[in-house]
Design a protein around this motif. Structure first.
Motif, short mmCIF file in Angstrom:
data_model
loop_
_atom_site.label_atom_id
_atom_site.label_comp_id
_atom_site.label_asym_id
_atom_site.label_seq_id
_atom_site.Cartn_x
_atom_site.Cartn_y
_atom_site.Cartn_z
N ILE A 90 -5.23 7.73 -1.07
CA ILE A 90 -4.29 6.62 -1.24
C ILE A 90 -3.37 6.61 -0.02
CG2 ILE A 90 -2.32 5.73 -2.55
CD1 ILE A 90 -3.61 7.01 -5.05
N ILE A 91 -3.26 5.47 0.64
CA ILE A 91 -2.35 5.31 1.78
C ILE A 91 -1.31 4.27 1.39
CG2 ILE A 91 -2.12 4.73 4.23
CD1 ILE A 91 -5.13 5.35 4.53
N VAL A 92 -0.03 4.66 1.44
CA VAL A 92 1.05 3.74 1.11
C VAL A 92 1.65 3.21 2.41
CG1 VAL A 92 3.18 3.42 -0.20
CG2 VAL A 92 1.51 5.15 -0.93
N GLY A 93 1.47 1.91 2.66
CA GLY A 93 1.91 1.30 3.90
C GLY A 93 0.74 0.69 4.64
N SER A 94 1.03 -0.26 5.54
CA SER A 94 -0.06 -0.95 6.25
C SER A 94 0.25 -1.16 7.73
CB SER A 94 -0.37 -2.29 5.58
OG SER A 94 0.77 -3.14 5.63
N GLY A 95 1.10 -0.29 8.30
CA GLY A 95 1.38 -0.36 9.73
C GLY A 95 0.31 0.35 10.53
N SER B 58 3.88 -5.78 0.78
CA SER B 58 3.90 -7.18 1.23
C SER B 58 2.48 -7.61 1.54
CB SER B 58 4.80 -7.32 2.46
OG SER B 58 4.30 -6.51 3.51
N ARG B 59 2.29 -8.26 2.68
CA ARG B 59 0.96 -8.61 3.16
C ARG B 59 0.55 -7.61 4.23
NH1 ARG B 59 -1.09 -11.88 -0.43
NH2 ARG B 59 -2.52 -12.78 1.11
N MET B 60 -0.74 -7.44 4.44
CA MET B 60 -1.22 -6.36 5.28
C MET B 60 -0.67 -6.41 6.70
SD MET B 60 -5.08 -5.01 5.94
CE MET B 60 -5.62 -6.44 6.85
N LYS B 61 -0.53 -7.58 7.28
CA LYS B 61 -0.08 -7.69 8.67
C LYS B 61 1.43 -7.91 8.79
CE LYS B 61 -4.53 -9.29 10.52
NZ LYS B 61 -5.22 -10.33 11.34
#
Length: 520
Positions: free
Chosen positions: A7-12, A34-37
């Motif tokens: 599990i990865i929390v965050g999308s930066g 939020s949204r991925m980008k």
């Protein structure tokens, strides 16, 4: 309940680098609120620091990083990251990442503050973060599942003290549970705790609060980097003006056109960020205005399209009014070189983590590098776990409170931001820090972190997590009775030798006690 391998929390950038570097046989869930980008990474104007120039060397990069960090960096971490930087650039080039190039097709190298050589690689002029994210998203395999608009509000810890999953607020106030033997926090920084910031609206620091509540060690929270040049118009900060603009010749000037940094530091406008930010702060505090004169920059609009558009929106040209704002957190969740925290099964990478790379002040463009290096390194570590980790999903007992949620009283987010900027900003004093702690204590934070977060709204939970991170920053700033890097105390204005080998670590004691009780 949904189960996966990671599990990865965050999308930066740190999160996506980890996801794409993990072996394809692993099932990976990326959870983003939020949204991925939409992340801090996508706004990153600055580039990636790497010693790839003909006259440069990772040893020079290493020395510059230590100097900027005021020599309290973890030297092993600095050596590892700076030595891996050229290889990271080579890999991104092979993945067709959109880097800026000279007429001879060589990668263009820029100069930024406190760097002894030109070693900053940019993409799209001042849109490097977006360029890297675009590259990484294209490489995502079918084993990676992205869940958008899903906010993690709790880390699940079993009776052995191992992290085995997360609880989330989903869409339409639904509650979800995800479990995995490896849980990674890549939630970014906490710039939105301050009134003036370069950060995305999403950078509220909740990953650090989650780790602290779970019992992980948090370190170096007093070290906050304030970027010197946010566009400042009509009393508001409107966005970042990249340090690369000064690297191309722009100068900081006062109302009369006098150069601000002359006589303050040998590197003048490219001095370490805390020195430039403090110089601007003192002039603003005197009631004077400071401007960034961009006229010396050739092809300004072409070289810096995002900054140029920001200036056009605010109808500002040539001389741009600037002020410092919160930019980067050097501290965070304590990790080792693999990204492991003090809790088994829980990892942290990117700005949420404290690897020791940055010391007391981050060297410009080392943050994207850190995210890429540790994203890859953690992927290798997890991928090398030969045996399947069997984890107990029987949760550790929680510290409970009898307080009624109906009596919950919380501040507004804008009040938090004002108080932090006022009391725990660029210049701090013992009096201002004690005042901030009293203000935080007035909301009885200690009792509210022991309630069942599932009974809160996502907004209430966010404010509680923001208050928790504010407390950690303020407590660390009060305890460190010296000035060093991003931490400046006007009542202790000098660096102190006795603090050179000291680090302030925060640990939630009652959570540790619950582990001991569960094992008894």
């Amino acid at each position: 309940m949904r189960e996966s391998n990671v599990i990865i929390v965050g999308s930066g950038i740190a999160a996506l680098q980890l996801a794409v570097q993990l072996p394809r046989h692993l099932n990976v869930i990326v959870i983003t609120k939020s949204r991925m980008k939409e992340s801090n990474s996508s706004l990153a104007q600055g580039g990636i620091a790497a010693a790839i120039g003909s006259k440069d060397n990772p040893c020079f990069h290493y020395a510059d990083t230590l100097e900027a960090g005021r020599n309290i960096n973890n030297k092993m971490t600095v050596r590892h990251v700076t030595s891996k930087a050229p290889k990271i650039i080579q890999e991104l080039t092979e993945f067709r990442c959109r880097f800026d190039r000279e007429n001879n097709n060589k990668i263009q190298l820029g100069k930024e503050g406190a760097h002894s050589h030109s070693r900053i690689i940019h993409g799209g002029g001042d849109q490097t973060g977006a360029a890297i994210i675009e590259c990484l998203v294209k490489r995502m395999g079918p084993n990676i599942h992205v869940l958008e608009e899903e906010c993690v509000y709790e880390l699940l810890i079993n009776r052995e003290g191992r992290c085995f999953g997360v609880n989330t607020f989903g869409k339409n106030s639904e509650l979800h549970t995800f479990v995995a033997p490896h849980v990674v926090l890549a939630t970014g920084g906490c710039g939105q705790l301050y009134r003036f910031t370069s950060n995305s609206r999403l950078a509220t620091g909740e990953g650090i609060a989650l780790a602290y509540w779970a019992g992980a060690k948090i370190k170096d929270m007093e070290f906050i980097q304030f970027h010197p040049t946010l566009l400042f118009n009509e009393g508001q900060a409107h966005g970042l003006i990249s340090e690369a603009v000064r690297g191309e010749g722009a100068r900081l000037v006062d109302e009369g056109g006098k150069y601000l940094m002359d006589g303050i530091h040998p590197l003048r406008d490219l001095a370490p960020r805390h020195i430039v930010a403090q110089a601007i702060y003192h002039k603003l505090h005197e009631g004077k205005s400071i401007y960034l004169d961009v006229r010396p920059v050739s092809n300004f609009e072409k070289r810096f399209p995002a900054v140029s558009e920001l200036c056009r929106k605010n109808q500002l040209y040539e001389r741009i009014p600037v002020a410092p704002g919160c930019h980067f957190l050097m501290g965070g969740i304590e990790t080792d070189l693999e990204g492991k925290t003090s809790i088994a099964g829980l990892y942290a990478i990117g700005e949420a983590a404290c690897t020791g790379l940055h010391g007391a002040n981050r060297l410009a463009s080392n943050s994207l590098l850190e995210a890429l290096v540790f994203g890859k390194r953690l992927a290798q570590y997890i991928g090398n776990q030969k045996t399947v980790i069997k984890f107990n999903t029987s949760q550790a007992p929680k510290v409970k409170t009898a307080w009624e949620i109906s009596s919950l009283s919380l501040p507004k987010i804008k009040d938090i931001q004002f108080q932090m900027m006022q009391n725990v900003g660029i210049v701090r004093t013992g009096a201002s820090l004690r005042q901030q702690l009293e203000w935080i204590d007035s909301f009885e934070l200690k009792k509210w972190v022991n309630i069942d977060f599932a009974n809160l709204t996502e907004k209430q939970w966010q404010i509680i997590s923001m208050l928790q991170v504010c407390y950690l920053i303020t407590r660390g700033a009060l305890d460190r009775t010296e000035s060093r890097g991003g931490h400046y105390r006007s009542d202790f204005p000098l660096e102190s030798e006795k603090w050179l080998d000291k680090r302030i670590t925060h640990l939630r004691i009652e959570r540790r006690k619950s582990y001991e009780q569960s094992k008894a």
